[in-house]
Design a protein around this motif. Structure first.
Motif, short mmCIF file in Angstrom:
data_model
loop_
_atom_site.label_atom_id
_atom_site.label_comp_id
_atom_site.label_asym_id
_atom_site.label_seq_id
_atom_site.Cartn_x
_atom_site.Cartn_y
_atom_site.Cartn_z
N MET A 29 0.82 -1.21 0.00
CA MET A 29 0.00 0.00 0.00
C MET A 29 0.85 1.26 0.00
O MET A 29 0.52 2.25 -0.66
CB MET A 29 -0.93 -0.01 1.21
N LEU A 30 1.97 1.25 0.72
CA LEU A 30 2.84 2.43 0.77
C LEU A 30 3.48 2.70 -0.59
O LEU A 30 3.90 3.83 -0.87
CB LEU A 30 3.90 2.26 1.85
N HIS A 31 3.56 1.69 -1.43
CA HIS A 31 4.04 1.88 -2.80
C HIS A 31 2.94 2.47 -3.69
O HIS A 31 3.23 3.26 -4.60
CB HIS A 31 4.51 0.55 -3.40
N ARG A 32 1.71 2.09 -3.43
CA ARG A 32 0.62 2.47 -4.33
C ARG A 32 -0.04 3.81 -3.99
O ARG A 32 -0.48 4.53 -4.90
CB ARG A 32 -0.46 1.37 -4.33
N LEU B 130 7.50 2.50 -11.85
CA LEU B 130 7.24 3.90 -11.50
C LEU B 130 7.02 4.03 -10.00
O LEU B 130 7.57 4.94 -9.36
CB LEU B 130 6.02 4.41 -12.27
N ARG B 131 6.22 3.14 -9.44
CA ARG B 131 5.93 3.22 -8.01
C ARG B 131 7.18 2.95 -7.15
O ARG B 131 7.32 3.54 -6.08
CB ARG B 131 4.80 2.24 -7.67
N GLU B 132 8.06 2.09 -7.64
CA GLU B 132 9.30 1.84 -6.90
C GLU B 132 10.22 3.06 -6.93
O GLU B 132 10.83 3.43 -5.92
CB GLU B 132 10.03 0.62 -7.48
N ILE B 133 10.31 3.70 -8.10
CA ILE B 133 11.10 4.94 -8.22
C ILE B 133 10.57 5.99 -7.25
O ILE B 133 11.32 6.65 -6.53
CB ILE B 133 11.08 5.47 -9.67
N ARG B 134 9.27 6.14 -7.24
CA ARG B 134 8.64 7.11 -6.34
C ARG B 134 8.86 6.76 -4.87
O ARG B 134 9.15 7.63 -4.05
CB ARG B 134 7.14 7.17 -6.66
N TYR B 135 8.73 5.48 -4.54
CA TYR B 135 8.90 5.03 -3.16
C TYR B 135 10.32 5.31 -2.66
O TYR B 135 10.51 5.77 -1.52
CB TYR B 135 8.59 3.53 -3.08
N GLN B 136 11.30 5.05 -3.51
CA GLN B 136 12.69 5.30 -3.11
C GLN B 136 12.95 6.79 -2.94
O GLN B 136 13.69 7.20 -2.04
CB GLN B 136 13.66 4.70 -4.14
N ARG B 137 12.35 7.61 -3.79
CA ARG B 137 12.47 9.06 -3.61
C ARG B 137 11.83 9.47 -2.27
O ARG B 137 12.36 10.34 -1.56
CB ARG B 137 11.79 9.81 -4.76
N HIS B 138 10.72 8.87 -1.96
CA HIS B 138 10.04 9.16 -0.69
C HIS B 138 10.96 8.82 0.48
O HIS B 138 11.11 9.61 1.42
CB HIS B 138 8.75 8.34 -0.61
N LEU B 139 11.58 7.64 0.44
CA LEU B 139 12.47 7.22 1.52
C LEU B 139 13.66 8.15 1.67
O LEU B 139 14.14 8.38 2.79
CB LEU B 139 12.96 5.79 1.27
#
Length: 286
Positions: free
Chosen positions: A144-147, A229-238
């Motif tokens: 869910m945190l990825h989506r 795309l969601r993984e790229i975004r998640y890593q930027r978030h982290l």
């Protein structure tokens, strides 16, 4: 396809806009002289999702973009028209994300409440992440945190421009479809004029442009094709990096290789559009 008037733009602008209009008006929708794909193109599947937060929000009727001859004026009108709808969807997602973060904190503290569980059930249905019979667990939270997260405005705007030929395509004007999504039940949309032999898809018809924007957000945020795309975004978030500026928009284009059969060429087109229109972005991409 958009009508382009050379006299109102620089040569470089004409070439870029003409190319984008040709891509949006032809290759993304029509598969003539191509083999029918063995799988349904992932980017085009549209399935309505109940959304209590939608509340009938609408950005109103679209201007007649084909009547605007000056390129800069056309771009400004197009971007300004879609911006409120994109902001609405990002605000909705941000609200969901904050609630999800609270649920995660409660889970880590061993204090999940019945209200948390109820919200998790509703969010699971919306984002299509199945909850186990025992309820919230770490695996569910990770998915869910990825989506559940925002999408950069610049990325949504250039995809809308690319897919709809700056709001002038038949699918934009007749079906409120600004993002090239398909559907597969008879009568669900508009039949492409040059639909390939044996293909049964239609271009999804939306009740409003706002619903088209919502459909795009949900497609990108939950479709398996856009996990990258969601993984790229998640890593930027982290890393604490922006998820909304134009640098983020360019970074996330790399996760859209499956949005078009053109793959890397499509991604490069989006990146070129983001850079070429830098004066329209709030952070003025350098």
């Amino acid at each position: 396809m958009a009508t382009i008037h050379k006299c109102s733009m620089r040569k470089s602008e004409f070439l870029v806009i003409a190319a984008v209009s040709m891509i949006a008006g032809c290759s993304l929708y029509d598969y003539q002289n191509r083999k029918q794909p063995t799988d349904k193109p992932p980017k085009q599947v549209y399935q309505p999702t109940p959304s209590p937060s939608f509340s009938g929000h609408s950005i109103g009727e679209a201007p007649d973009f084909s009547a605007i001859n000056n390129v800069t004026a056309k771009k400004r009108a197009f971007f300004n028209y879609l911006r409120p709808g994109i902001a609405f969807e990002n605000q909705r997602v941000l609200k969901e994300r904050r609630r999800l973060d609270t649920i995660r904190n409660h889970f880590l503290a061993g204090e999940v409440s019945p209200q948390d569980q109820d919200y998790a059930i509703a969010l699971s249905k919306r984002y299509r992440v199945k909850l186990t019979p025992s309820g919230i667990n770490q695996q569910w939270l990770d998915q869910m945190l990825h989506r559940v997260d925002v999408i950069p405005e610049a990325l949504v705007l250039v995809q809308g421009a690319n897919e709809s030929a700056w709001g002038t395509s038949r699918f934009a004007t007749q079906a409120n479809n600004y993002f090239g999504q398909w559907c597969y039940s008879s009568g669900c949309g508009v039949i492409p004029l040059q639909r390939g032999e044996g293909m049964t898809h239609e271009v999804a018809k939306f009740s409003s442009v706002q619903q088209s924007i919502e459909g795009y957000f949900m497609n990108v945020n939950r479709n398996k094709a856009y996990e990258e795309l969601r993984e790229i975004r998640y890593q930027r978030h982290l890393r604490g990096e922006s998820l909304t500026d134009t640098t983020a928009a360019i970074a996330l284009t790399q996760g859209l290789l499956k949005y078009s059969e053109r793959g890397e060429a499509y991604v490069k087109d989006l990146q070129t559009m983001i850079r070429h229109n830098k004066s329209f972005w709030k952070d003025h991409l350098k």
